[in-house]
Scaffold this motif. Structure first.
Motif, mmCIF file in Angstrom:
data_model
loop_
_atom_site.group_PDB
_atom_site.id
_atom_site.type_symbol
_atom_site.label_atom_id
_atom_site.label_comp_id
_atom_site.label_asym_id
_atom_site.label_seq_id
_atom_site.Cartn_x
_atom_site.Cartn_y
_atom_site.Cartn_z
ATOM 1 N N GLY A 9 0.825 -1.199 0.000
ATOM 2 C CA GLY A 9 0.000 0.000 0.000
ATOM 3 C C GLY A 9 0.852 1.240 0.000
ATOM 4 N N GLN A 10 0.829 1.975 -1.096
ATOM 5 C CA GLN A 10 1.610 3.203 -1.181
ATOM 6 C C GLN A 10 0.897 4.175 -2.106
ATOM 7 O OE1 GLN A 10 5.404 2.675 -3.158
ATOM 8 N NE2 GLN A 10 4.594 1.107 -4.510
ATOM 9 N N LYS A 13 -0.448 4.498 -5.978
ATOM 10 C CA LYS A 13 -1.129 3.263 -6.346
ATOM 11 C C LYS A 13 -0.774 2.185 -5.343
ATOM 12 C CE LYS A 13 2.757 1.938 -9.222
ATOM 13 N NZ LYS A 13 3.372 1.958 -10.530
ATOM 14 N N SER A 14 -1.589 1.137 -5.319
ATOM 15 C CA SER A 14 -1.316 -0.019 -4.479
ATOM 16 C C SER A 14 -1.184 -1.243 -5.381
ATOM 17 C CB SER A 14 -2.436 -0.223 -3.464
ATOM 18 O OG SER A 14 -2.529 0.897 -2.604
ATOM 19 N N GLU A 15 -0.393 -2.208 -4.924
ATOM 20 C CA GLU A 15 -0.134 -3.397 -5.715
ATOM 21 C C GLU A 15 -0.298 -4.645 -4.867
ATOM 22 O OE1 GLU A 15 3.553 -2.619 -8.467
ATOM 23 O OE2 GLU A 15 3.890 -1.629 -6.547
ATOM 24 N N GLY A 33 -4.210 4.708 -3.890
ATOM 25 C CA GLY A 33 -3.046 4.517 -3.041
ATOM 26 C C GLY A 33 -3.446 4.432 -1.575
ATOM 27 N N VAL A 34 -2.589 3.807 -0.775
ATOM 28 C CA VAL A 34 -2.861 3.625 0.648
ATOM 29 C C VAL A 34 -1.817 4.358 1.473
ATOM 30 C CG1 VAL A 34 -2.957 1.962 2.525
ATOM 31 C CG2 VAL A 34 -3.989 1.398 0.337
ATOM 32 N N ALA A 44 -8.116 2.790 3.002
ATOM 33 C CA ALA A 44 -7.100 1.756 2.898
ATOM 34 C C ALA A 44 -7.744 0.393 2.648
ATOM 35 C CB ALA A 44 -6.257 1.712 4.175
ATOM 36 N N ALA A 47 -8.897 -0.181 -0.995
ATOM 37 C CA ALA A 47 -7.836 -0.578 -1.913
ATOM 38 C C ALA A 47 -7.448 -2.037 -1.701
ATOM 39 C CB ALA A 47 -6.626 0.325 -1.741
ATOM 40 N N ILE A 48 -7.347 -2.456 -0.439
ATOM 41 C CA ILE A 48 -6.956 -3.834 -0.143
ATOM 42 C C ILE A 48 -8.022 -4.815 -0.629
ATOM 43 C CG2 ILE A 48 -6.551 -5.460 1.747
ATOM 44 C CD1 ILE A 48 -5.142 -3.132 3.206
ATOM 45 N N VAL A 78 2.442 -1.276 4.365
ATOM 46 C CA VAL A 78 1.651 -0.070 4.102
ATOM 47 C C VAL A 78 2.414 1.171 4.536
ATOM 48 C CG1 VAL A 78 -0.558 1.065 4.513
ATOM 49 C CG2 VAL A 78 -0.436 -1.413 4.498
ATOM 50 N N LEU A 109 6.405 -0.235 4.575
ATOM 51 C CA LEU A 109 6.780 -0.111 3.177
ATOM 52 C C LEU A 109 8.300 -0.080 3.031
ATOM 53 C CD1 LEU A 109 5.775 0.318 0.279
ATOM 54 C CD2 LEU A 109 5.729 2.761 0.741
#
Length: 359
Positions: A9-10, A13-15, A33-34, A44, A47-48, A78, A109
């Protein structure tokens, strides 16, 4: 058939990746993004959950719940979460979302980025984007994190910090307390950030209020980082005040590295450096200044085998955390198949860069 999931989570964008039997990997990207510390938990979790749903769909499963029933471990790294600050609220929110505590490995992160960069070996990772931090691992295996306290009290040298310092000059120009260099800088900055030569000096403050009202504090930090991008551009063009601000940012980042070095590095030969973050990527000349400043301070400084941005991207580091591979011997054995399977994926490698030559 069992799975492991890694979520990064950043901002912006998140991946996530889904690891099946170490040799088959699915990748998912969420535009949201998170940032846990500056964002509400529901953003958050959105996104997850989106990432889990995308991974489930890629595997032909009906829902994220169906996928989670087959998962052995979930590693979540995160922005805004690390071992120095209790993350119990975030852990509770994740459990409410269906991720069992016994399956969860919550990390920072910075740790994930370090693991991807150095593959468990000693080194110092300096991150500079909308925040700033250093994650270091020494030759004895000891690790530490320095900085990364958020925009309210820390993140010195980061995009958000640089943006705030720049807007201090704009505020001074509005109040007519700024000197000649600050006033010229303020005018150029507002013109660059607004795209309009006649925009009033209060434009950035109006924009921040709009962003805050629509999307909260995280949006403000993202805007400040955008302002910082213009500061770096003005510095590259030779504006006196922008150059001063940039050099102050460089000194702050060098100080973070120096603190981390003094805490965990006992053998100079193990001191390798990796630079990460969107300010380094978007402004390579800024990265050059930081690297060259550190080369002056530490004459024995060396890059990683992958250059100044390391071997693999942070999502790969999160994947190794999901597999409980954090030491070089574990990565060389247990993690070898995983690394081999993703080696040619575009998301697995950091943005290519050339190590700067310092005069």
């Amino acid at each position: 058939m069992r799975y492991r999931i890694a979520i990064l989570g950043q901002v912006p964008k998140s991946e996530a990746i889904l690891i099946k039997n170490e040799d088959s990997v699915r990748y998912a990207l969420c535009p949201a993004g998170v940032e846990w510390r500056d964002g509400p938990p529901d953003s958050a979790l959105f996104a997850i959950h989106d990432l889990l749903s995308r991974l489930a769909h890629a595997e032909g499963m009906a829902s994220a719940v169906a996928l989670m029933n087959k998962v052995d471990q979930v590693a979540i790294a995160v922005a805004g979460t690390d071992s120095r600050v209790s993350s119990s609220r975030f852990e509770n929110a994740l459990q409410d979302a269906g991720i069992r505590k016994d399956l969860l490995r919550l990390s920072s992160l910075s740790e994930a980025a370090h693991l991807g960069s150095f593959l468990g070996k000693p080194g110092i990772l300096l991150r500079c984007g909308h925040g700033s931090s250093v994650f270091a691992k020494g030759d004895t295996g000891e690790s530490c994190i320095v900085g990364g306290w958020g925009g309210m009290v820390g993140d010195h040298g980061s995009g958000a910090w640089l943006g705030k310092k720049a807007l201090n000059a704009v505020a001074g120009a509005i109040d007519r307390s700024a000197n000649k260099d600050e006033s010229l800088f303020a005018s150029l900055l507002v013109e660059a950030s607004s795209g309009l030569p006649s925009e009033p000096l209060n434009h950035p403050f109006e924009q921040m209020e709009v962003d805050r009202a629509l999307s909260g504090n995280l949006a403000v930090r993202k805007y400040l980082t955008t302002v910082a991008e213009h500061v770096l551009t003005l510095a590259e063009e030779g504006n006196v005040y922008a150059v001063q601000l940039t050099l102050r940012a460089v000194e702050h980042l060098a100080s973070l590295v120096g603190t981390a070095y003094s805490r965990v590095i006992h053998d100079d030969s193990s001191f390798k450096l990796c630079l990460r973050g969107n300010l380094f990527v978007s402004h390579p000349k800024f990265a050059d200044k930081v690297f060259c400043r550190l080369s002056e301070q530490f004459s024995f400084l060396r890059p990683t085998a992958g250059g100044w941005n390391g071997s693999y991207s942070p999502i790969v580091g999160a994947g190794l955390l999901a597999m409980s591979c954090t030491e070089p011997d574990e990565i060389d054995t247990i993690g070898a198949t995983f690394l081999s399977s993703i080696a040619n994926e575009p998301w697995a490698r950091p943005t290519p860069s050339i190590l700067p030559e310092c005069n």
